[in-house]
Design an enzyme around this catalytic site. Structure first.
Site, PDB file in Angstrom:
ATOM      1  N   ARG A 164      32.432  15.732 -34.222  1.00 43.80           N
ATOM      2  CA  ARG A 164      31.262  15.329 -33.761  1.00 43.80           C
ATOM      3  C   ARG A 164      30.028  15.970 -34.134  1.00 43.80           C
ATOM      4  O   ARG A 164      28.995  16.312 -33.253  1.00 43.80           O
ATOM      5  CB  ARG A 164      31.391  15.149 -32.092  1.00 43.80           C
ATOM      6  CG  ARG A 164      32.551  14.166 -31.764  1.00 43.80           C
ATOM      7  CD  ARG A 164      31.700  12.725 -31.877  1.00 43.80           C
ATOM      8  NE  ARG A 164      32.939  11.929 -31.025  1.00 43.80           N
ATOM      9  CZ  ARG A 164      33.743  11.394 -31.463  1.00 43.80           C
ATOM     10  NH1 ARG A 164      34.680  11.890 -32.925  1.00 43.80           N
ATOM     11  NH2 ARG A 164      34.844  10.506 -30.945  1.00 43.80           N
ATOM     12  N   SER A 237      31.190   8.328 -24.926  1.00 47.13           N
ATOM     13  CA  SER A 237      31.537   9.384 -24.412  1.00 47.13           C
ATOM     14  C   SER A 237      30.359  10.469 -24.199  1.00 47.13           C
ATOM     15  O   SER A 237      29.760  10.448 -25.111  1.00 47.13           O
ATOM     16  CB  SER A 237      32.456  10.475 -25.153  1.00 47.13           C
ATOM     17  OG  SER A 237      33.622   9.675 -25.461  1.00 47.13           O
ATOM     18  N   GLU A 333      27.582  15.045 -25.851  1.00 49.95           N
ATOM     19  CA  GLU A 333      27.704  14.601 -27.199  1.00 49.95           C
ATOM     20  C   GLU A 333      26.263  13.600 -27.646  1.00 49.95           C
ATOM     21  O   GLU A 333      25.856  13.661 -28.630  1.00 49.95           O
ATOM     22  CB  GLU A 333      28.891  13.524 -27.346  1.00 49.95           C
ATOM     23  CG  GLU A 333      29.206  12.824 -28.762  1.00 49.95           C
ATOM     24  CD  GLU A 333      30.007  11.595 -28.667  1.00 49.95           C
ATOM     25  OE1 GLU A 333      31.284  11.985 -28.517  1.00 49.95           O
ATOM     26  OE2 GLU A 333      29.529  10.509 -28.797  1.00 49.95           O
TER      27      GLU A 333
END
Ligand code: FAD
Ligand code: EPU
Length: 338
Positions: A164, A237, A333
């Site tokens: 990520r 998320s 994130e």
């Protein structure tokens, strides 16, 4: 170049946050990118590149210029015996590109079906799902440097891809616009079913393992597990899964034997943040219109009219409770636009 003024961003971010931006334009080619960065509107304002809006959280009205990338096109640039190299416009929808690649006998992206957003954002956080990350298929990323106005091509090894993460979230943040991504996809099926749930789903569908059946299984699993942003605002998320030292993980596991973790290297373990948040009792929590999804504690939701500040304040409470209970830091994130 047409610039619109004072437009609503509510439909342009999947969290559905009701904010406006001062100026807005769309770019459909590299030439249009150059024309925007030569404009007075660009020179006199801060700027933000927006694609599908499925990984941004606006805290307030954006007092600058939003440039929405709509550069389209899919082009074969090289045929090799085992693979095909493709050049894809940043504004192509990710899921449609995945379906197109499978239909054209190219394998690799099927595990990442149904991830919202566009191709140009895929290198930003090195999107991933069901055992696969996009970095494994990216040859290079093309774009325009917004300061020098020059085009660039960054090869995969220079993108600093991590879980990520990439150079685009750090050194090159807000300095470039990605215009195309070059992918190398396999002509023979990769059939990556190491993520257990995929195998089970394919079995229950009664299908042989193939790029098509993996894609179908992933679509089914995702549809069951994740909320549809068309129905309830979210960005997937909200936090990354924290990577901690395996020795710390084992210590925590002594106290919380059910903790979910996956070995990522000889010394590190990735912990399921959804499990940590769930254990702190947040699943299904709601304060005003800001909440935590009822089936997936890693997903924060907007039930209607939550503000970005309400979402961020809830996220801070969650971070603190996870820290208090497990001594583990979790980090967003999502890209927070303040
Ligand atoms: P945006 O949200 O528009 O932009 C994201 C960031 O990239 C911003 O900082 C923006 O400034 C920058 N950016 C976008 N395009 C460009 C460009 N062309 N040039 C320069 N900068 C750019 N992600 C995963 O990795 N795996 C998942 O499984 C996953 N599941 C999700 C499920 C749901 C229901 C939702 C809503 C989101 C999910 N996400 C997932 C997150 C999201 O889909 C991805 O991060 C996606 O790549 C974001 O694409 P976008 O086009 O919407 O980007
Ligand atoms: N879990 C709970 N309670 C919850 C949520 C999860 O106990 O409320 C447990 C699950 O039972 C499971 C574990 O946590 O044992 C992991 O859950 P899941 O398989 O749903 O995956 P995740 O870690 O929550 C990650 C990605 C997703 C990606 C899926 C599938 C991150 C931050 N998230 O989610 O990506 O789709 O795996 O590969 O890495 C995104 O980035 O936006 C995203 C949705």
């Amino acid at each position: 170049m047409d610039f619109e003024k004072n437009i609503s961003l509510r439909k342009l971010n999947t969290f559905g946050i009701d904010v406006k931006c001062k100026l807005y334009c769309k770019v459909k080619s590299v030439e249009e990118v150059i024309s925007v960065i030569n404009s007075e509107e660009y020179k006199n304002n801060s700027h933000l590149i927006l694609s599908g809006g499925s990984n941004v959280l606006f805290l307030k009205d954006y007092e600058g210029l939003i440039i929405q990338n709509e550069i389209k096109g899919k082009e074969i640039i090289e045929e090799k015996s085992e693979s095909t190299i493709l050049r894809v416009g940043a504004g192509e929808n990710w899921h449609q590109f995945v379906l197109w690649s499978i239909k054209n006998g190219l394998s690799g992206l099927e595990n990442m079906a149904l991830i919202p957003g566009n191709v140009g954002a895929s290198p930003m956080q090195n999107i991933g799902a069901y055992g696969v990350e996009v970095k494994d298929f990216i040859v290079s990323v093309e774009g325009v440097n917004l300061d020098t106005k020059k085009s660039f091509i960054l090869k995969n090894s220079d993108c600093n891809f991590e879980y990520r993460d990439s150079i685009f979230k750090h050194e090159l943040k807000e300095k470039i616009i990605i215009t195309h991504v070059n992918f190398e996809l396999s002509k023979t099926p990769i059939n990556n079913t190491k993520y257990g749930a995929i195998k089970e789903e394919i079995r229950s569908l009664g299908l042989p393992v193939s790029a098509e059946s993996i894609c179908k299984a992933v679509i089914n699993i995702r549809t069951r597990k994740l909320p549809n942003p068309e129905v309830i605002g979210n960005i997937g998320s909200f936090f990354k899964n924290p990577v901690i030292s395996t020795s710390d993980f084992l210590k925590t596991q002594k106290q919380f034997s059910e903790i979910v973790g996956y070995k990522v290297s000889e010394t590190e373990t990735k912990v399921a943040a959804g499990w940590l948040i769930d254990q702190c009792g947040w699943k299904g929590y709601r304060k005003g219109d800001a909440g935590v999804h009822k089936n997936q504690a890693l997903v924060l939701v907007n039930h209607g009219n939550a503000t970005g500040e309400e979402i961020i304040s809830l996220s801070k409470e969650i971070q603190q409770s996870v820290k208090n209970k497990f001594e583990i830091d979790i980090h967003p994130e999502v890209n927070i636009i303040g």
